[in-house]
Structures are given as C-alpha cells and as structure tokens.
Enzyme design. Structure first.
Site, PDB file in Angstrom:
ATOM      1  N   CYS A  25      32.670  30.793  41.177  1.00 47.96           N
ATOM      2  CA  CYS A  25      31.509  30.020  41.402  1.00 47.96           C
ATOM      3  C   CYS A  25      31.576  28.602  41.362  1.00 47.96           C
ATOM      4  O   CYS A  25      30.263  28.063  41.641  1.00 47.96           O
ATOM      5  CB  CYS A  25      30.491  30.676  40.220  1.00 47.96           C
ATOM      6  SG  CYS A  25      30.861  30.101  38.488  1.00 47.96           S
ATOM      7  N   GLU A  70      34.145  46.878  37.356  1.00 51.34           N
ATOM      8  CA  GLU A  70      34.565  48.043  37.608  1.00 51.34           C
ATOM      9  C   GLU A  70      35.719  47.808  38.479  1.00 51.34           C
ATOM     10  O   GLU A  70      36.503  48.833  38.767  1.00 51.34           O
ATOM     11  CB  GLU A  70      33.735  49.122  37.752  1.00 51.34           C
ATOM     12  CG  GLU A  70      33.069  48.963  39.036  1.00 51.34           C
ATOM     13  CD  GLU A  70      31.529  48.251  38.938  1.00 51.34           C
ATOM     14  OE1 GLU A  70      30.661  48.393  39.849  1.00 51.34           O
ATOM     15  OE2 GLU A  70      31.352  47.522  38.095  1.00 51.34           O
ATOM     16  N   GLU A  80      25.387  32.304  49.411  1.00 50.83           N
ATOM     17  CA  GLU A  80      26.902  32.148  48.581  1.00 50.83           C
ATOM     18  C   GLU A  80      27.876  33.002  49.214  1.00 50.83           C
ATOM     19  O   GLU A  80      27.658  34.120  48.982  1.00 50.83           O
ATOM     20  CB  GLU A  80      26.817  32.357  47.314  1.00 50.83           C
ATOM     21  CG  GLU A  80      28.031  32.166  46.431  1.00 50.83           C
ATOM     22  CD  GLU A  80      28.018  32.692  44.919  1.00 50.83           C
ATOM     23  OE1 GLU A  80      28.593  31.867  44.051  1.00 50.83           O
ATOM     24  OE2 GLU A  80      27.055  33.452  44.440  1.00 50.83           O
ATOM     25  N   PHE A 127      34.070  40.241  38.906  1.00 52.00           N
ATOM     26  CA  PHE A 127      35.310  40.573  38.929  1.00 52.00           C
ATOM     27  C   PHE A 127      36.159  39.436  39.325  1.00 52.00           C
ATOM     28  O   PHE A 127      37.408  39.598  39.173  1.00 52.00           O
ATOM     29  CB  PHE A 127      35.470  41.317  40.638  1.00 52.00           C
ATOM     30  CG  PHE A 127      34.974  40.676  41.814  1.00 52.00           C
ATOM     31  CD1 PHE A 127      35.708  39.762  42.233  1.00 52.00           C
ATOM     32  CD2 PHE A 127      33.691  40.783  42.116  1.00 52.00           C
ATOM     33  CE1 PHE A 127      35.479  39.099  43.517  1.00 52.00           C
ATOM     34  CE2 PHE A 127      33.232  39.857  43.155  1.00 52.00           C
ATOM     35  CZ  PHE A 127      34.312  38.976  43.969  1.00 52.00           C
ATOM     36  N   LYS A 131      31.167  44.649  29.084  1.00 53.85           N
ATOM     37  CA  LYS A 131      30.964  45.649  30.165  1.00 53.85           C
ATOM     38  C   LYS A 131      31.695  44.862  31.217  1.00 53.85           C
ATOM     39  O   LYS A 131      30.888  43.880  32.045  1.00 53.85           O
ATOM     40  CB  LYS A 131      29.603  46.159  30.636  1.00 53.85           C
ATOM     41  CG  LYS A 131      29.681  47.372  31.364  1.00 53.85           C
ATOM     42  CD  LYS A 131      30.221  47.299  32.568  1.00 53.85           C
ATOM     43  CE  LYS A 131      29.506  46.685  33.822  1.00 53.85           C
ATOM     44  NZ  LYS A 131      30.240  46.881  35.010  1.00 53.85           N
ATOM     45  N   SER A 133      26.155  36.934  40.408  1.00 51.52           N
ATOM     46  CA  SER A 133      25.286  36.600  41.529  1.00 51.52           C
ATOM     47  C   SER A 133      23.947  36.264  41.118  1.00 51.52           C
ATOM     48  O   SER A 133      23.467  36.964  39.884  1.00 51.52           O
ATOM     49  CB  SER A 133      25.443  37.469  42.587  1.00 51.52           C
ATOM     50  OG  SER A 133      24.476  38.717  42.383  1.00 51.52           O
TER      51      SER A 133
END
Length: 499
Positions: A281, A176, A382, A149, A173, A226
């Site tokens: 990240c 969402e 994280e 995201f 993909k 992640s």
C-alpha cells in the site's frame, strides 16, 4: 497435503467447519497447502477463550508483560529466516524482501517492550484542598486484527504486540491466501511465555470476518486492506459498538521537480514501484514529472526497470517474485492492456511474461505507462502490481493540485534539491505520510502509520502512540482524603468547591 489449522488457547485447534481454502505457491501455481476456514461458532469459541484469558492478563503487571515481550523479540530474531521462508513460499516475494518485512515488524515488538514508559499516566496534586486528579489508561478487553496477504508477518506485528502489551487479548484473522506465517508468530509467542488464550489465530474468509465484526465480545477491530473493505469494516464494526481503525488503499504519488537528481529519482521510482511486485500500500504507483524533465526521467526509469531480474522468491538472484494469485495477475495485466486505448503511451508491457521452468507461476513483468490521463482506469484504481504510471505537470502548483485531487491520501513523496519547495510540499500536500527525497515514507515504529481521505477510516493511525491509544481507554480519578488531624465535617450536598 499440509493443513494450516487455527491457534487457540496456546495450541493448534483443528478446523471444525469442514471448509478449507487452497494455499498456492505463486512461483509454481501448485496448491501446496489447505487452510481451515472458521465458522461463526468457531470464532465464538475463540472469543470465549480470549475473554477468559483477559481476566488474568488484563490484571498482570507491566513487568510480567515486558518479560514475555523481550523473550518474544529474541525468538523472532532467531527465527527470521524461518518466518521469511514461509512468507516466500506462500506470498512469493523474494527472500530478502521477506526478511525486510520481518525486520519492520520487529520494530513494533521493540516498541511494545518499552510499554512501561508508554503507559505512564498523569497526576495533578492539590487541585483543591487535599484533592488529587490522575489520568490512567486501561486495556479494552478482547480485540481483533484482520490483516492482508501482502505482509503476512509485518502487519500482524503492527497490531498484536502493542495490543497485548497494553493488557488486551487478541484474535488475529490473517489472509487465507498465506496463513502459515501467522501461526508461526503465535507459536513463538507461546514459546516466549505468553499465556494461553492471549494471542489466538482464527483462519477464515468472509464468514469469519463478519462473525468478528458482529461479536459482542470484541471491543475493537484493526484492519489493513483495500478501501472498499476498509469502509465496510469501519461501518459494520462501528454499528456494532466497536472501536475501529481501518486502513484502506492508496495511489501514492511521487512529485519530481526539475531541479531533482534524476538518477536518484529514477532509482527511487523503480524501487518504490516494483519492489515486492508492487503489492504494497506504500508503493509509488504514480510519478508526476514537472516541467521539461519528463522524457529524460521516463527513459531513466525504463533503463533500470528492464534490468530487474524476475524469478522465484527462493532464488537468491531474483529481485522480484510472482503475484499472489493467477486471478490477481490477470487483473493487473488488464490495466496495462487497456492503457493505450485510454490515451497512455505503453513504454514497457510486462503482460505475458513467464519464467522458464515455472511456466504455471503467477508471473507478470514490469510495466511503465507514460502520459497517463487522470480519468483512466490505470490512474484511478489501486492496481496493486508492478505498474508505474507517469503523469506530466507544467508547474509545482499543478502537480500538487493533481495529487490533492486524488481520493486517496496514504503516502506521497517529493524529489527536489530546493528546501523551500520541500517545505511547502509537506505542508500543502493532503496525505498522511510524506517523504522528502524518500520514496516510501513508512514511519519508524515509534511514530504512527496512517493516511488521509479514503486511505483511513477511523480516528487512530496504526502503531506508535496512536496504536497505544487505540488499544487502551482513558480513565480520570479524582481523590480526596481527609487529614488525619481533622474531625469529620459531615455531609456537604453543595457543588464541590475548587478554590
């Protein structure tokens, strides 16, 4: 309410599963959109469309592919603002940050435009009498990308431009949580002349992801997210015979030596820790202050952090926007609320922050934790939010040992005026990307991006030469042609003679 549907075969395809997910405006907390969530059957239909498209696209000329990519680059450039507005509306990041995301994605499109030179093979002539050996690279087939995201445009553009330039077809993909940017990218690709079925967007949740990982028609999977999910993606897709590059989480450190320009280091720490609300990240989430500079550095960071203006991403005066969801906001806040009990000094507490007129938004202020212990939750995990931890070390060696003990190895940085120390650091540190007086060392498009240890699963980094190698496979061809002046010599069943 707006509905985001799939993009398959060069057109919008309505969701057939009957399942939809909510898409929220993070600044207001309002659900503004619903996104179709694909079933396994819908994923299968998309794969079949991509397989059909590969039959012609995989055989297309490099000239035909680059013609489309140059046109695509021009359309992306003309639509920067429109793409950035979609990112801001669904992710929440400020418009300038969203524009920067689009610009970094464009770097990879530009790299893909030069694919003609990147795919050149090798040739050795006369390795034996009239024997030549050549090495070539060919596309894999249908490949998939599963993206996060936090960069709904940039990370997809790290994947599919190179994949299709190499002759593959692609199924994206996206997250969402902010799906609209992906559809916009696909629509522009079709407008640029990309044939139907070469780039497809299938929205969904775990059902769609698992279907992609198991589908026999998918040759390779790229992932950014992640570490726990990256590990799952790598294990599952590999078990199903797929090539995998899975980029995981991070805990990026910035080592500040006593000789560093502390004002520059403080500026860099604030930008790298709190930019994009810490939802990246490559964010610096841990500063390691060496020697006696710690108190001064923390004070300089605090002074700067308190001046950051937080507000809606579409407000030109905002420097930081909200977090993606209320649940994520609450999780980030929990690390700050529990920090003192685990030995940290809470210099800035951003929990409970709100913006007037947008009280239901997913707001959190900037948090700064000092004297953080390496066994605390705020250090180990994280956080993925605007929380900066400061740790202390007495020496350079102690600081490097602290950083190398982390299970993550994505990116790291050193701030110093000492060239010798910087050289030692870049050789001794255990991370895939290193910055010297550069807090966020994200490589340019023609170098590859990727970490070490629990920050990367798979052998290939993303984009750059590694990306091109990931989306192709090598083939070696050995040929011998008889000289026309010689008569046939008959069959020789002996071992081929090379000398």
């Amino acid at each position: 309410m707006k509905t985001v549907n799939h993009w398959i075969g060069g057109k919008t395809v309505e969701g057939a599963s009957g399942n939809y997910g909510p898409v929220t405006d993070p600044a207001t907390g309002d659900v503004t959109t619903q996104v179709a969530l694909a079933s396994a059957d819908e994923v299968d239909a998309a794969v079949r469309v991509a397989q059909e498209a590969f039959q012609s696209w995989g055989q297309s000329s490099l000239a035909a592919r680059t013609k489309v990519l140059f046109a695509y680059r021009a359309l992306l450039d003309a639509n920067r603002d429109a793409i950035a507005e979609l990112i801001t509306a669904e992710h929440g990041k400020v418009h300038s940050d969203a524009l920067g995301e689009v610009a970094r994605g464009l770097e990879i499109v530009e790299l893909a435009c030069g694919i003609t030179t990147q795919l050149k093979g090798e040739l050795s002539t006369s390795v034996s009498s009239r024997v030549d050996v050549s090495s070539i690279r060919q596309p894999l087939g249908v490949v998939a990308g599963i993206t996060p995201f936090n960069f709904p445009a940039m990370v997809p553009m790290w994947m599919f431009p190179l994949a299709v330039a190499c002759g593959n077809t692609f199924i994206l993909k996206p997250s969402e949580k902010d799906p609209s940017a992906a559809n916009k990218l696909a629509e522009l690709a079709t407008e640029a002349g990309l044939p139907a079925g070469v780039l497809n967007v299938v929205h969904g949740d775990k059902v769609a992801v698992d279907a992609l990982l198991a589908h026999p028609g998918i040759a390779a999977v790229s992932f950014v997210g992640s570490t726990p999910i990256a590990r799952h993606i790598h294990t599952t897709a590999s078990a199903n015979g797929k090539r995998v590059q899975a980029l995981g989480g991070a805990k990026n450190h910035m080592l500040v030596l006593p000789d560093a320009d502390l004002d520059a280091a403080a500026d860099a720490a604030v930008s790298a820790a709190y930019g994009s609300a810490g939802e990246r990240c490559m964010a610096i989430s841990a500063v390691v202050a060496v020697g006696s500079i710690g108190d001064t550095l923390v004070e300089k960071i605090r002074e700067r952090a308190e001046k950051i203006k937080i507000g809606p991403g579409n407000d030109p005066t905002s420097e930081m926007g909200p977090l993606i969801t209320a649940a994520h906001r609450d999780k980030v806040a929990s690390y700050v609320k529990g920090a003192a009990d685990q030995g940290a000094d809470v210099v800035l507490d951003g929990t409970g922050y709100t913006v007037g007129g947008f009280e239901k938004g997913h707001w959190i202020g900037l948090s700064l934790l000092d004297n953080v212990k390496t066994d605390s939750d705020a250090y180990r995990d994280e956080i993925f939010g605007p929380v900066l931890c400061v740790l202390r070390a007495e020496t350079y060696e102690e600081g490097v040992a602290l950083i190398n003990a982390s299970p993550f190895g994505n990116g790291t940085a050193i701030f110093t005026r000492d060239g010798g120390a910087a050289r030692r650091f870049q050789l001794e540190i255990e991370a895939g990307m290193v910055g010297v007086n550069v807090p966020i060392p994200v490589p340019v498009g023609y170098h590859s991006f990727g970490g070490w240890k629990d920050s990367l699963f798979g052998d290939h980094h993303i984009y750059g030469n590694d990306g091109i190698h990931f989306y192709t496979r090598g083939k070696v061809v050995t040929t011998r042609w008889p000289d026309p002046s010689e008569a046939p010599v008959g069959v020789d069943l002996g071992f081929p003679r090379n000398h």
